[in-house]
Motif scaffolding. Structure first.
Motif, PDB file in Angstrom:
ATOM      1  N   SER A  88       0.801  -1.089   0.148  1.00 19.46           N
ATOM      2  CA  SER A  88      -0.016   0.081  -0.087  1.00 19.46           C
ATOM      3  C   SER A  88       0.980   1.225  -0.033  1.00 19.46           C
ATOM      4  O   SER A  88       0.204   2.341  -0.186  1.00 19.46           O
ATOM      5  N   PHE A  89       2.406   1.135   0.266  1.00 16.32           N
ATOM      6  CA  PHE A  89       3.006   1.951   0.372  1.00 16.32           C
ATOM      7  C   PHE A  89       3.631   2.489  -1.180  1.00 16.32           C
ATOM      8  O   PHE A  89       4.788   2.212  -1.443  1.00 16.32           O
ATOM      9  N   THR A  90       2.687   3.059  -1.981  1.00 14.33           N
ATOM     10  CA  THR A  90       2.964   3.430  -3.394  1.00 14.33           C
ATOM     11  C   THR A  90       3.810   4.883  -3.444  1.00 14.33           C
ATOM     12  O   THR A  90       3.449   5.705  -2.449  1.00 14.33           O
ATOM     13  N   ALA A  91       4.444   5.066  -4.310  1.00 11.54           N
ATOM     14  CA  ALA A  91       4.972   6.442  -4.499  1.00 11.54           C
ATOM     15  C   ALA A  91       3.622   7.518  -4.469  1.00 11.54           C
ATOM     16  O   ALA A  91       3.921   8.609  -3.874  1.00 11.54           O
ATOM     17  N   GLU A  92       2.870   7.543  -5.113  1.00 14.43           N
ATOM     18  CA  GLU A  92       1.650   8.153  -5.373  1.00 14.43           C
ATOM     19  C   GLU A  92       1.130   8.430  -4.202  1.00 14.43           C
ATOM     20  O   GLU A  92       0.842   9.586  -3.745  1.00 14.43           O
ATOM     21  N   ARG A  93       0.807   7.422  -3.324  1.00 19.22           N
ATOM     22  CA  ARG A  93       0.033   7.590  -2.169  1.00 19.22           C
ATOM     23  C   ARG A  93       0.985   8.254  -1.053  1.00 19.22           C
ATOM     24  O   ARG A  93       0.617   8.998  -0.002  1.00 19.22           O
TER      25      ARG A  93
END
Length: 220
Positions: free
Chosen positions: A191-196
């Motif tokens: 869930s730790f995406t660059a976007e988020r």
């Protein structure tokens, strides 16, 4: 003795000048610094209609933080602990945001004792300390309540009982709270995406700049 040539003199002058500028840059945070202010306004739906209670979880409208950035000269210290993918993604998001907004960013990496790293960051007296890494949560809980004049932003986790100077940004899959509880059953490193993480940094900074602190922002 033969006198120095003009070229040698110019070279020596250039070296001295470079050292002076290097010293000034390294010591720039010791100079007087104006209090930071927000540039731009929070969009509709960022703050709830009623003032939230301390430690409350607030769900701002997606993107309602996009028009806010810090005033020139904003000083931020990033504390990072761990080399796992979620931590690296948060670190990358902070670095990109700082570069985009021309923020004066310094980084303190935990080598052994997280408490020492937090104290080192506070000694720099930044406008904001941002934490990345679950190993920092319990140490932050120990320190932050005794230093209410220092603002902290926790990205991708939260202090169990935050004081007014601790703001957190979380989402489903990232609600680590420490206190020996371990990771939540919903914890998801993916869930730790660059976007988020980028959105979390911007949302959290926007909240701090508008004195909307001591709460958890939920950005699902």
């Amino acid at each position: 003795m033969r006198p120095p040539t003009r070229t040698a003199t110019l070279l020596a002058t250039a070296v001295v000048t470079a050292l002076l500028f290097t010293g000034c840059a390294a010591d720039s945070w010791s100079e007087p610094h104006a209090a930071p202010t927000p540039v731009g306004a929070l969009g509709a739906g960022f703050e709830p209609s009623a003032s939230p209670s301390p430690e409350a979880t607030v769900v701002p409208r997606p993107g309602s933080w996009n028009d806010v950035r810090p005033s020139a000269g904003y000083r931020v210290v990033l504390i990072t602990a761990g080399d796992d993918k979620p931590t690296r993604t948060v670190v990358g998001a902070v670095e990109r945001w700082a570069a985009d907004e021309d923020v004066d960013l310094r980084t303190v990496t935990v080598e052994a004792n997280p408490l020492d790293a937090i104290v080192q960051a506070m000694k720099l007296k930044p406008d904001l300390i941002v934490s990345a890494g679950n190993d920092l949560i319990d140490p932050l809980a120990t320190v932050t309540a005794n230093h209410l004049d220092q603002q902290f932003l926790v990205v991708g986790a939260e202090v169990a009982e935050p004081t007014e100077n601790v703001t957190a940004v979380d989402w489903t899959g990232a609600s680590f709270r420490g206190e020996g509880l371990g990771t939540s059953s919903t914890y998801d490193p993916e869930s730790f995406t660059a976007e988020r993480c980028g959105a979390a940094v911007r949302a959290g900074v926007a909240a701090v700049l508008h004195d909307f602190t001591g709460i958890v922002l939920w950005i699902d």
